[in-house]
Design a protein around this motif. Structure first.
Motif, short mmCIF file in Angstrom:
data_model
loop_
_atom_site.label_atom_id
_atom_site.label_comp_id
_atom_site.label_asym_id
_atom_site.label_seq_id
_atom_site.Cartn_x
_atom_site.Cartn_y
_atom_site.Cartn_z
N ARG A 8 0.83 -1.20 0.00
CA ARG A 8 0.00 0.00 0.00
C ARG A 8 0.87 1.26 0.00
O ARG A 8 0.55 2.25 -0.67
N TRP A 11 2.04 1.67 -3.57
CA TRP A 11 0.96 2.17 -4.43
C TRP A 11 0.88 3.69 -4.35
O TRP A 11 0.74 4.36 -5.37
N LEU A 12 0.95 4.21 -3.13
CA LEU A 12 0.77 5.64 -2.93
C LEU A 12 2.00 6.43 -3.35
O LEU A 12 1.88 7.45 -4.03
N ASP A 15 2.32 6.24 -7.09
CA ASP A 15 1.07 6.53 -7.79
C ASP A 15 0.91 5.57 -8.97
O ASP A 15 0.59 5.96 -10.09
N LEU A 17 -0.13 1.29 -10.18
CA LEU A 17 -0.58 -0.09 -9.95
C LEU A 17 0.15 -1.06 -10.88
O LEU A 17 -0.22 -2.23 -10.96
N CYS A 55 4.79 -0.52 -9.00
CA CYS A 55 4.47 -0.84 -7.61
C CYS A 55 5.10 -2.15 -7.17
O CYS A 55 5.14 -2.45 -5.98
N PRO A 205 -5.92 -7.34 -1.89
CA PRO A 205 -5.22 -7.06 -3.14
C PRO A 205 -5.29 -8.23 -4.12
O PRO A 205 -5.34 -9.40 -3.73
N LYS A 226 -10.91 -2.57 -9.00
CA LYS A 226 -10.25 -1.63 -8.10
C LYS A 226 -10.99 -1.55 -6.77
O LYS A 226 -12.20 -1.74 -6.70
N ASP A 229 -10.62 2.84 -2.72
CA ASP A 229 -9.67 3.96 -2.72
C ASP A 229 -8.90 4.07 -4.02
O ASP A 229 -7.95 4.86 -4.13
N THR A 231 -7.04 1.71 -5.39
CA THR A 231 -5.89 0.82 -5.44
C THR A 231 -6.43 -0.62 -5.52
O THR A 231 -7.35 -0.91 -6.23
N ASN A 266 -4.13 4.90 -14.66
CA ASN A 266 -4.51 6.00 -13.79
C ASN A 266 -5.69 6.81 -14.34
O ASN A 266 -6.37 7.49 -13.57
N ARG A 269 -8.75 5.24 -12.57
CA ARG A 269 -8.73 5.06 -11.11
C ARG A 269 -9.64 6.04 -10.40
O ARG A 269 -9.98 5.83 -9.25
#
Length: 269
Positions: A8, A11-12, A15, A17, A55, A205, A226, A229, A231, A266, A269
């Motif tokens: 996680r 992922w953040l 940015d 996947l 990621c 996930p 997805k 959030d 992700t 993205n 998303r």
């Protein structure tokens, strides 16, 4: 750090996947990668070119073992862990056995190769899964609904009013995930099944093969899989990235392909 938290965080921070699968075909390498260290050197160039866009990385065990390059697999994972420790490494070996043999496979993945997660075939039940999940800081990624053309032959069999892949998802989410380190493999070529699995497993996930060479649709995958959030998915591309060019610009082409995939994902998303 527990694997889910590790993932996680990545992922953040990235940015992204996108997962790049490291499936070496030495015969497809550009000239200059034919020596005894050629697989590692090719992987290193791909990793250096794409590290800020992904990621995770996913080396495929058989592609190394078939050419007696297990040492280069270990070296590849060590390189990622030493140079880019923020990026999780998934060993794609699809192990599936019981008892002491399963325990040895778990040690192979997590101790010998130092992978952060491993793919596992759960067909033999909890006896297969438990030796992996006992490594509480590592990820165990179970085959659920795969992307290959023949997947439905077994995985969609009715097992009391619902398909077998749904039973795998239920077991994974409700009975086998005591250490919060279980995930699922769900192919991009089966978005309707992916949506059903997402309803069963919540925000667990999913590793998603089937984008790129296998033809999975990115918009459909994001719509079906997805998490709330934005992700929840590790979307893998291997051949389309690694062999985007057969020339000296292979690393630059791999970066361009990875960036294009990241940007397209993205959008949805």
């Amino acid at each position: 750090m527990e694997f889910i938290s590790y993932l996680r965080q990545r992922w953040l921070s990235a940015d992204s996947l996108v997962c790049v699968g490291l499936d070496p075909y030495p015969e497809k390498f550009p000239a200059g990668f034919s020596d005894q260290d050629g697989i590692f050197q090719f992987n290193k160039a791909i990793i250096d070119a794409t590290h800020d866009l992904v990621c995770a990385y996913k080396p495929q065990f058989a592609h190394f073992a078939a050419v007696a390059a297990e040492d280069q697999l270990k070296k590849t994972i060590h390189y990622i862990k030493s140079q880019y420790p923020e990026i999780p490494v998934i060993l794609d070996s699809k192990r599936g056995d019981i008892g002491s043999t399963a325990s040895m496979y778990a040690k192979e993945a997590f101790v010998h190769y130092q992978a952060d997660a491993v793919t596992v075939n759960p067909y033999m039940g909890v006896d297969t899964v438990a030796p992996f999940t006992e490594f509480t800081d590592k990820g165990t990624i179970l085959l659920c609904r795969t992307s290959n053309p023949g997947a439905a032959q077994l995985q969609n069999l009715d097992v009391g009013g619902h398909p077998l892949y749904e039973e795998v998802a239920r077991l994974a989410a409700q009975e086998w995930n005591h250490n919060n380190n279980v995930m699922l493999v769900v192919g991009a070529t089966a978005p309707e099944e992916m949506a059903r699995i997402r309803r069963i497993c919540g925000d667990m996930p999913m590793l998603v093969p089937g984008i790129g060479a296998q033809g999975g649709d990115i918009a459909a995958v994001l719509g079906a899989g997805k998490a709330a959030d934005g992700t929840g998915l590790i979307i893998n591309s291997s051949r389309a990235v690694l062999y985007a060019s057969s020339g000296d610009d292979f690393a630059e082409a791999a970066r361009a392909e990875t960036l294009s995939l990241k940007n397209e994902i993205n959008l949805y998303r």
